[in-house]
Design an enzyme around this catalytic site. Structure first.
Site, PDB file in Angstrom:
ATOM      1  N   ARG A 414      21.911  65.851  26.240  1.00  0.00           N
ATOM      2  CA  ARG A 414      23.164  66.549  26.561  1.00  0.00           C
ATOM      3  C   ARG A 414      22.980  68.050  26.419  1.00  0.00           C
ATOM      4  O   ARG A 414      23.463  68.824  27.247  1.00  0.00           O
ATOM      5  CB  ARG A 414      24.313  66.063  25.676  1.00  0.00           C
ATOM      6  N   CYS A 415      22.289  68.478  25.372  1.00  0.00           N
ATOM      7  CA  CYS A 415      22.044  69.911  25.173  1.00  0.00           C
ATOM      8  C   CYS A 415      21.309  70.527  26.364  1.00  0.00           C
ATOM      9  O   CYS A 415      21.527  71.691  26.693  1.00  0.00           O
ATOM     10  CB  CYS A 415      21.215  70.138  23.917  1.00  0.00           C
TER      11      CYS A 415
END
Length: 426
Positions: A414-415
């Protein structure tokens, strides 16, 4: 590995026909992903040494060749699932094709790079503007070495004090964590204000994309700019539904910025009605909300068990005057999610399960930082085997990617991603 509990980065998911993915459309964390922006890391990682770890926000040195391979595996999974991948450097180059815009961008970049000497600043400006456009963008990200320019004249105390530091402008090794410098929310754009000086120029580059890249950000799009001490980073922003946004007060996002976000976003032309504010511990391991909590399906969430007992939750809405109004939530996180998302129950999938040692180890390697590409379909790091197995047993399809080097930067799938367009969910 989709639904088998085994780790296989080549696993794919066929989500059927998507909506036309034009413009910006992010009204959930889990809607079928159509377009996303990534940054494939380059020579900026080769600039990391123990002496600048603290300055550049790293704990280790990823091996670039393997990190690029792993990142390509991530990008290939996205492409194999019908998702268009935009690369950040390409989009920056498109935004500064105009000569006058490019000159202004270079001036702003040098200003934000703490170059104190007018002579050195002018030399760097001339050097960059002579480079081919794509090379210039890569050079800015990789950092401008003193050995490349060989300037002998020093006319400022700041540059004299730093004369032994090998760079005129710092590299940007954190840029592969694309989630943070900017955020597409609903049909709007947030140009975020990064807490650390090491990352502020990432938001500068995203600002130029937002203002001048009309292929990516259509004319007339609402653009929210956060500046000064108004710190907010994309890893703390989760779009839970078309009405609810969760934002973390964290090591890198302030309560003041969240109030500003509410006054901007809730007044704009979209469907959002409330912001849930989650006050998480201010620790390196918990640097953003999405390192301890993410949404993986309509009623399923990953969570790091260490935050559950001490989590304070607040609600921000708008009064009739358009100003923010606040209250403390009477609910636990689980109950708040049920209430706000109008669900009979939610399932909290705990990172590492019930083993506190496994929970801490896998959370450090971003087991909670899942990236949904469709409802109940997530990309994770293969090294987090216990959490991946728990997701699998919860009927969440897991596509696990190799991560021995990517994980050294302390950020997960996600980052590393900036979603631009998702389908609406039912």
């Amino acid at each position: 590995s989709a639904g088998t509990g085994k780790n296989n980065y080549c696993a794919t998911y066929s989500g059927g026909e998507s909506e036309m993915a034009h413009g910006i459309n992010i009204y959930s964390e889990i809607g079928k992903l159509n377009r996303v922006m990534l940054h494939r890391m380059g020579l900026e990682l080769e600039a990391l040494v123990p002496d600048n770890f603290e300055r550049l926000l790293f704990d280790e040195i990823p091996y670039l060749k393997v990190a690029q391979y792993e990142h390509d595996c991530f990008a290939n999974v996205l492409k194999e699932n019908g998702i268009k991948v935009h690369y950040f450097t390409d989009e920056v180059a498109k935004s500064i094709k105009n000569e006058n815009i490019r000159k202004e961008f270079v001036k702003e970049f040098i200003r934000d790079s703490d170059v104190h000497s007018n002579y050195i600043a002018e030399t760097i400006e001339q050097y960059l503007l002579k480079l081919p456009l794509e090379t210039m963008v890569d050079t800015i990200i990789a950092g401008i070495k003193k050995a490349d320019l060989k300037i002998n004249k020093i006319d400022s105390l700041g540059d004299f004090v730093n004369k032994d530091y090998p760079y005129y402008t710092d590299p940007m090794p954190n840029l592969y964590f694309m989630r943070d410098p900017g955020t597409f929310i609903g049909n709007t754009v947030n140009i975020n204000c990064m807490k650390s000086k090491a990352r502020k120029r990432e938001s500068l580059m995203f600002k130029y994309i937002s203002l001048y890249n009309k292929e990516l950000v259509p004319e007339g799009t609402d653009i929210n700019v956060f500046e000064g001490g108004n710190f907010i980073e994309g890893g703390d922003i989760l779009v839970l539904s078309e009405e609810i946004i969760a934002v973390g007060i964290s090591q890198r996002t302030s309560a003041y910025a969240i109030e500003t976000l509410a006054e901007k976003l809730l007044n704009q032309n979209n469907t959002f009605k409330k912001i849930l504010v989650l006050d998480i511990p201010k620790r390196r391991a918990f640097m953003h909300l999405d390192t301890v909590f993410t949404m993986v399906d309509h009623d399923k969430f990953t969570i790091h068990p260490e935050i559950e007992g001490s989590l304070n939750i607040y609600e921000v809405t708008l009064g009739k005057s358009g100003c923010s109004q606040f209250c403390s939530s009477a609910y636990s996180l689980e109950d708040a999610l049920k209430n706000e998302l109008k669900l009979p129950a939610v399932q909290m999938i705990r990172c590492g399960g019930t083993d506190i040692v496994a929970a801490q180890r896998e959370q450090w390697n971003d087991a909670s930082n899942t990236f949904a590409i469709a409802p109940g379909v997530v990309i994770t790091y293969e090294r987090n085997s216990i959490t991946n197995e728990l997701l699998d047993k919860s009927n969440v399809k897991v596509i696990a990617i190799p991560s021995s080097e990517l994980s050294r930067g302390r950020g997960g799938p996600r980052c590393m991603s900036m979603p631009i367009h998702r389908d609406h969910i039912n």
